[in-house]
Design a protein around this motif. Structure first.
Motif, PDB file in Angstrom:
ATOM      1  N   PRO A 170      36.004  43.007  41.093  1.00 39.47           N
ATOM      2  CA  PRO A 170      36.081  42.962  38.951  1.00 39.47           C
ATOM      3  C   PRO A 170      36.514  41.798  39.018  1.00 39.47           C
ATOM      4  CG  PRO A 170      37.658  44.604  39.784  1.00 39.47           C
ATOM      5  CD  PRO A 170      37.591  44.103  40.969  1.00 39.47           C
ATOM      6  N   PRO A 171      36.586  41.498  37.371  1.00 45.18           N
ATOM      7  CA  PRO A 171      36.731  40.192  37.147  1.00 45.18           C
ATOM      8  C   PRO A 171      39.179  39.876  37.476  1.00 45.18           C
ATOM      9  CG  PRO A 171      35.055  40.849  35.616  1.00 45.18           C
ATOM     10  CD  PRO A 171      35.512  41.652  36.672  1.00 45.18           C
ATOM     11  N   LYS A 172      38.783  41.459  36.332  1.00 41.44           N
ATOM     12  CA  LYS A 172      40.942  41.215  36.225  1.00 41.44           C
ATOM     13  C   LYS A 172      41.761  41.252  38.048  1.00 41.44           C
ATOM     14  CE  LYS A 172      41.444  44.222  32.337  1.00 41.44           C
ATOM     15  NZ  LYS A 172      41.245  45.398  31.475  1.00 41.44           N
ATOM     16  N   LEU A 173      40.781  42.080  38.973  1.00 38.93           N
ATOM     17  CA  LEU A 173      41.665  41.560  40.533  1.00 38.93           C
ATOM     18  C   LEU A 173      41.189  40.123  40.365  1.00 38.93           C
ATOM     19  CD1 LEU A 173      42.156  42.500  42.423  1.00 38.93           C
ATOM     20  CD2 LEU A 173      40.758  43.789  43.885  1.00 38.93           C
ATOM     21  N   VAL A 174      40.469  39.512  40.595  1.00 29.10           N
ATOM     22  CA  VAL A 174      39.891  38.370  40.738  1.00 29.10           C
ATOM     23  C   VAL A 174      40.742  36.962  40.279  1.00 29.10           C
ATOM     24  CG1 VAL A 174      38.438  36.395  40.491  1.00 29.10           C
ATOM     25  CG2 VAL A 174      37.677  38.542  41.188  1.00 29.10           C
ATOM     26  N   GLN A 175      41.444  37.759  38.913  1.00 27.26           N
ATOM     27  CA  GLN A 175      41.900  36.547  37.669  1.00 27.26           C
ATOM     28  C   GLN A 175      43.473  36.548  38.720  1.00 27.26           C
ATOM     29  OE1 GLN A 175      41.682  38.108  33.956  1.00 27.26           O
ATOM     30  NE2 GLN A 175      39.516  37.086  33.395  1.00 27.26           N
ATOM     31  N   ALA A 176      44.189  38.200  39.317  1.00 29.13           N
ATOM     32  CA  ALA A 176      45.190  38.245  39.892  1.00 29.13           C
ATOM     33  C   ALA A 176      45.382  37.800  41.041  1.00 29.13           C
ATOM     34  CB  ALA A 176      45.391  39.830  39.532  1.00 29.13           C
ATOM     35  N   GLY A 177      43.803  37.847  41.940  1.00 31.73           N
ATOM     36  CA  GLY A 177      43.749  36.996  43.108  1.00 31.73           C
ATOM     37  C   GLY A 177      43.684  35.984  42.862  1.00 31.73           C
ATOM     38  N   VAL A 178      43.597  34.972  41.499  1.00 26.44           N
ATOM     39  CA  VAL A 178      43.465  32.774  41.632  1.00 26.44           C
ATOM     40  C   VAL A 178      45.377  32.715  41.223  1.00 26.44           C
ATOM     41  CG1 VAL A 178      42.785  31.866  40.143  1.00 26.44           C
ATOM     42  CG2 VAL A 178      41.361  32.981  41.323  1.00 26.44           C
ATOM     43  N   ASP A 194      41.526  30.259  46.508  1.00 24.86           N
ATOM     44  CA  ASP A 194      41.292  31.110  45.280  1.00 24.86           C
ATOM     45  C   ASP A 194      40.192  31.926  45.658  1.00 24.86           C
ATOM     46  OD1 ASP A 194      42.630  29.606  43.714  1.00 24.86           O
ATOM     47  OD2 ASP A 194      41.259  28.723  42.565  1.00 24.86           O
ATOM     48  N   PRO A 195      40.707  33.326  45.842  1.00 24.73           N
ATOM     49  CA  PRO A 195      39.447  34.516  45.861  1.00 24.73           C
ATOM     50  C   PRO A 195      38.068  34.422  44.814  1.00 24.73           C
ATOM     51  CG  PRO A 195      41.231  35.294  45.225  1.00 24.73           C
ATOM     52  CD  PRO A 195      41.409  34.256  44.581  1.00 24.73           C
ATOM     53  N   ASN A 196      37.007  35.133  45.250  1.00 33.83           N
ATOM     54  CA  ASN A 196      35.892  35.708  44.013  1.00 33.83           C
ATOM     55  C   ASN A 196      35.475  37.100  44.338  1.00 33.83           C
ATOM     56  OD1 ASN A 196      34.073  35.246  45.855  1.00 33.83           O
ATOM     57  ND2 ASN A 196      34.349  32.835  45.993  1.00 33.83           N
ATOM     58  N   ALA A 197      34.854  37.043  43.358  1.00 32.75           N
ATOM     59  CA  ALA A 197      34.664  38.208  43.396  1.00 32.75           C
ATOM     60  C   ALA A 197      33.524  39.113  44.907  1.00 32.75           C
ATOM     61  CB  ALA A 197      32.654  38.849  42.690  1.00 32.75           C
ATOM     62  N   ASN A 198      33.131  38.102  45.395  1.00 33.81           N
ATOM     63  CA  ASN A 198      32.686  38.397  47.043  1.00 33.81           C
ATOM     64  C   ASN A 198      33.676  38.207  48.345  1.00 33.81           C
ATOM     65  OD1 ASN A 198      29.916  39.263  45.840  1.00 33.81           O
ATOM     66  ND2 ASN A 198      29.475  36.751  45.639  1.00 33.81           N
ATOM     67  N   ASP A 199      35.099  38.321  47.199  1.00 35.21           N
ATOM     68  CA  ASP A 199      35.662  38.138  48.999  1.00 35.21           C
ATOM     69  C   ASP A 199      36.145  39.743  48.915  1.00 35.21           C
ATOM     70  OD1 ASP A 199      36.148  35.853  49.764  1.00 35.21           O
ATOM     71  OD2 ASP A 199      36.949  35.070  48.401  1.00 35.21           O
ATOM     72  N   LEU A 200      36.250  40.124  50.125  1.00 34.51           N
ATOM     73  CA  LEU A 200      36.268  41.485  50.456  1.00 34.51           C
ATOM     74  C   LEU A 200      38.114  41.563  50.347  1.00 34.51           C
ATOM     75  CD1 LEU A 200      36.281  43.933  52.210  1.00 34.51           C
ATOM     76  CD2 LEU A 200      37.194  43.218  54.503  1.00 34.51           C
ATOM     77  N   PHE A 201      38.690  43.187  49.683  1.00 36.23           N
ATOM     78  CA  PHE A 201      39.544  43.019  49.640  1.00 36.23           C
ATOM     79  C   PHE A 201      39.934  44.277  50.114  1.00 36.23           C
ATOM     80  CE2 PHE A 201      37.057  45.240  46.507  1.00 36.23           C
ATOM     81  CZ  PHE A 201      38.017  45.793  45.161  1.00 36.23           C
ATOM     82  N   THR A 202      41.444  45.172  49.469  1.00 42.31           N
ATOM     83  CA  THR A 202      41.744  46.531  50.356  1.00 42.31           C
ATOM     84  C   THR A 202      42.540  47.347  49.309  1.00 42.31           C
ATOM     85  OG1 THR A 202      42.089  45.966  52.523  1.00 42.31           O
ATOM     86  CG2 THR A 202      42.778  48.560  51.707  1.00 42.31           C
ATOM     87  N   PRO A 203      41.872  48.174  48.853  1.00 45.32           N
ATOM     88  CA  PRO A 203      42.211  48.550  47.103  1.00 45.32           C
ATOM     89  C   PRO A 203      43.567  48.890  47.350  1.00 45.32           C
ATOM     90  CG  PRO A 203      39.970  49.396  47.892  1.00 45.32           C
ATOM     91  CD  PRO A 203      40.446  48.727  48.518  1.00 45.32           C
ATOM     92  N   GLY A 204      44.167  48.559  46.458  1.00 45.47           N
ATOM     93  CA  GLY A 204      46.011  48.535  46.777  1.00 45.47           C
ATOM     94  C   GLY A 204      46.200  47.757  47.551  1.00 45.47           C
ATOM     95  N   HIS A 205      46.111  46.933  48.058  1.00 45.13           N
ATOM     96  CA  HIS A 205      46.325  45.699  49.035  1.00 45.13           C
ATOM     97  C   HIS A 205      46.424  44.494  48.686  1.00 45.13           C
ATOM     98  CE1 HIS A 205      48.502  48.956  51.069  1.00 45.13           C
ATOM     99  NE2 HIS A 205      47.320  49.753  51.537  1.00 45.13           N
ATOM    100  N   GLY A 206      45.382  44.321  47.932  1.00 45.02           N
ATOM    101  CA  GLY A 206      44.663  42.916  47.234  1.00 45.02           C
ATOM    102  C   GLY A 206      43.880  42.670  48.272  1.00 45.02           C
ATOM    103  N   ALA A 240      46.606  45.477  40.921  1.00 46.18           N
ATOM    104  CA  ALA A 240      44.981  45.088  39.703  1.00 46.18           C
ATOM    105  C   ALA A 240      43.871  45.690  40.753  1.00 46.18           C
ATOM    106  CB  ALA A 240      45.010  43.442  39.559  1.00 46.18           C
ATOM    107  N   SER A 241      44.132  46.124  42.369  1.00 46.75           N
ATOM    108  CA  SER A 241      43.755  46.270  43.171  1.00 46.75           C
ATOM    109  C   SER A 241      43.400  47.905  43.147  1.00 46.75           C
ATOM    110  CB  SER A 241      43.512  45.782  44.247  1.00 46.75           C
ATOM    111  OG  SER A 241      44.925  46.066  45.473  1.00 46.75           O
ATOM    112  N   SER A 242      44.513  48.512  42.782  1.00 45.71           N
ATOM    113  CA  SER A 242      44.642  49.928  43.229  1.00 45.71           C
ATOM    114  C   SER A 242      43.598  51.129  42.263  1.00 45.71           C
ATOM    115  CB  SER A 242      46.098  50.808  42.277  1.00 45.71           C
ATOM    116  OG  SER A 242      45.432  50.633  40.959  1.00 45.71           O
ATOM    117  N   LEU A 243      43.161  51.539  43.076  1.00 47.87           N
ATOM    118  CA  LEU A 243      41.103  52.966  42.498  1.00 47.87           C
ATOM    119  C   LEU A 243      41.561  53.198  41.352  1.00 47.87           C
ATOM    120  CD1 LEU A 243      40.698  54.897  45.532  1.00 47.87           C
ATOM    121  CD2 LEU A 243      39.634  53.033  44.740  1.00 47.87           C
TER     122      LEU A 243
END
Length: 248
Positions: A170-178, A194-206, A240-243
């Motif tokens: 989601p956008p908030k997570l992408v913004q935090a990743g950027v 910079d990450p985008n919405a189509n980059d893999l992430f692990t909830p709780g770990h970014g 930001a990536s937490s469930l």
């Protein structure tokens, strides 16, 4: 994956394929709107295909015999062990509403009862996407993952669940990743993307880190300096990536 487990995996996949087109007796029919996940459309990952990947061990093991979700990044601030495409195949959108929430809970509860007690309930978004506790599957023993997939396959498919899959970030997570990436670039890692919405992430770990963005492994002094300096920002990305955050 160990050769001794391939036969078990193949049997599990065959069973999943057979049941993917219909729900089991006693499993609630899902209402609401959204794309069903019996087949993958538009490049998204269906429940049956996701279970296929999980039981076949695609993406490799975790180094201690456990099954690792395909392409899963390591915890924020820790490099991945392999390169390649930073994108991933997001899970398909499905039904919304209480029926699906109940079905997702039933599938997760089954997974907990069959060898992975730490597995958290998935998060269902208003548009029918799901975020999952991929890390619990990553940390579990391979035999436990296979046993849970086999025991819970009907509930998993009925819930339109990819147990270790994720919807687009989601956008908030992408913004935090950027913000994390900007900090890393400013502290000696100019190739950190910079990450985008189509980059893999692990909830709780970014989003984690990728070897191709680094001058060396995590023991490299430049990487260590960037990690230390950017730790508060990396931690904010992880939160930001937490469930819980993804459910907001």
């Amino acid at each position: 994956m160990r050769i001794g487990l391939l036969t078990v995996a193949a049997l599990a996949v065959a069973a999943l394929t057979a049941c993917s087109s219909s729900s089991s007796p006693g499993v609630p029919s899902l209402g609401g709107t959204g794309q069903a996940t019996g087949t993958a459309a538009g490049g998204c990952l269906s429940a049956s295909a996701g279970l296929d990947q999980l039981t076949q061990g695609e993406g490799g093991g975790d180094g201690k015999g456990g099954a690792k979700p395909s392409g899963a990044p390591e915890q924020s601030g820790v490099p991945q062990t392999s390169g390649g495409d930073l994108g991933y195949q997001p899970t398909c959108a499905g039904a919304t509403g209480d029926a699906r929430k109940n079905a997702l809970h039933a599938a997760a509860d089954c997974i907990r009862q069959h060898g992975i007690p730490t597995y958290k309930d998935p998060v269902l978004t208003a548009d029918g996407h799901v975020f999952t506790d991929a890390r619990s599957l990553h940390d579990a023993e391979e035999t436990a993952v296979l046993a849970a997939a086999d025991a819970c396959k009907d509930l998993i498919v009925a819930a339109q669940l990819v147990p270790d899959g994720q919807a687009p970030a989601p956008p908030k997570l992408v913004q935090a990743g950027v913000k994390s990436a900007q900090c890393m670039r400013a502290n000696g890692l100019p190739n950190f993307r910079d990450p985008n919405a189509n980059d893999l992430f692990t909830p709780g770990h970014g989003f984690g880190m990728h070897p191709e963005d680094l001058p060396g492994d995590k023991s490299d002094p430049t990487v260590q300096h960037a990690l230390e300096t950017c730790r508060p920002i990396l931690d904010a990305e992880a939160r930001a990536s937490s469930l819980g955050s993804l459910a907001e």
